[in-house]
Write a protein that holds these residues in place. Structure first.
Motif, PDB file in Angstrom:
ATOM      1  N   TRP A   8      -3.228  71.322 116.979  1.00 51.34           N
ATOM      2  CA  TRP A   8      -2.334  71.365 118.141  1.00 51.34           C
ATOM      3  C   TRP A   8      -3.156  71.670 119.380  1.00 51.34           C
ATOM      4  N   ASP A   9      -3.073  70.821 120.365  1.00 46.27           N
ATOM      5  CA  ASP A   9      -3.852  70.966 121.606  1.00 46.27           C
ATOM      6  C   ASP A   9      -5.346  71.145 121.319  1.00 46.27           C
ATOM      7  N   GLY A  10      -5.838  70.422 120.323  1.00 44.86           N
ATOM      8  CA  GLY A  10      -7.261  70.451 119.988  1.00 44.86           C
ATOM      9  C   GLY A  10      -7.707  71.637 119.158  1.00 44.86           C
ATOM     10  N   VAL A  11      -6.773  72.508 118.779  1.00 43.67           N
ATOM     11  CA  VAL A  11      -7.108  73.681 117.970  1.00 43.67           C
ATOM     12  C   VAL A  11      -6.659  73.432 116.532  1.00 43.67           C
ATOM     13  N   GLU A  23      -0.668  80.501 114.230  1.00 47.09           N
ATOM     14  CA  GLU A  23       0.129  79.362 114.666  1.00 47.09           C
ATOM     15  C   GLU A  23      -0.070  79.191 116.167  1.00 47.09           C
ATOM     16  N   PRO A  24       0.237  78.003 116.693  1.00 45.77           N
ATOM     17  CA  PRO A  24       0.008  77.744 118.118  1.00 45.77           C
ATOM     18  C   PRO A  24       0.783  78.704 119.016  1.00 45.77           C
ATOM     19  N   GLU A  25       0.094  79.271 119.977  1.00 45.57           N
ATOM     20  CA  GLU A  25       0.741  80.160 120.943  1.00 45.57           C
ATOM     21  C   GLU A  25       1.632  79.343 121.870  1.00 45.57           C
ATOM     22  N   GLY A  26       2.766  79.912 122.215  1.00 48.80           N
ATOM     23  CA  GLY A  26       3.672  79.258 123.143  1.00 48.80           C
ATOM     24  C   GLY A  26       4.529  78.170 122.533  1.00 48.80           C
ATOM     25  N   LEU A  27       4.409  77.946 121.234  1.00 44.45           N
ATOM     26  CA  LEU A  27       5.219  76.945 120.547  1.00 44.45           C
ATOM     27  C   LEU A  27       6.128  77.683 119.571  1.00 44.45           C
ATOM     28  N   ASP A  28       7.417  77.708 119.864  1.00 43.60           N
ATOM     29  CA  ASP A  28       8.379  78.412 119.020  1.00 43.60           C
ATOM     30  C   ASP A  28       8.732  77.531 117.832  1.00 43.60           C
TER      31      ASP A  28
END
Length: 94
Positions: A8-11, A23-28
């Motif tokens: 997600w977003d290159g991570v 888990e991706p920050e800012g993604l609920d």
């Protein structure tokens, strides 16, 4: 819902066999449950990346469905959508 792996977003996120859950920050991720009540989300794909929530999810199938829709819904103004979505969709079909 628990994220197994994805990008997600290159991570890269890989929670398989690890106690250090990320888990991706800012993604609920809880919001993903609202897409189709009662039908569990196994994968999620967007222009930002892909996330896999079920250990038996078929990522190739999900990518094929995603790019098929991108190809069908492309306005055709930019080359990545106009040509790239067709090339990727055909490759995934094979």
């Amino acid at each position: 819902m628990r994220l197994h792996y994805g990008v997600w977003d290159g991570v890269v996120y890989d929670n398989r066999g690890t106690a250090d859950y990320k888990e991706p920050e800012g993604l609920d991720l809880k919001n993903l449950l609202q897409f189709n009540n009662g039908n569990p989300v196994m994968t999620f794909i967007s222009h930002r990346g892909f996330l896999v929530f079920h250990p038996h999810a078929n990522l190739l199938f999900a990518m094929n469905k995603y790019y098929s829709r991108v190809k069908d819904n492309s306005c055709g103004k930019c080359t990545p959508c106009r040509s790239g979505s067709i090339i990727i969709s055909q490759a995934l079909e094979k």
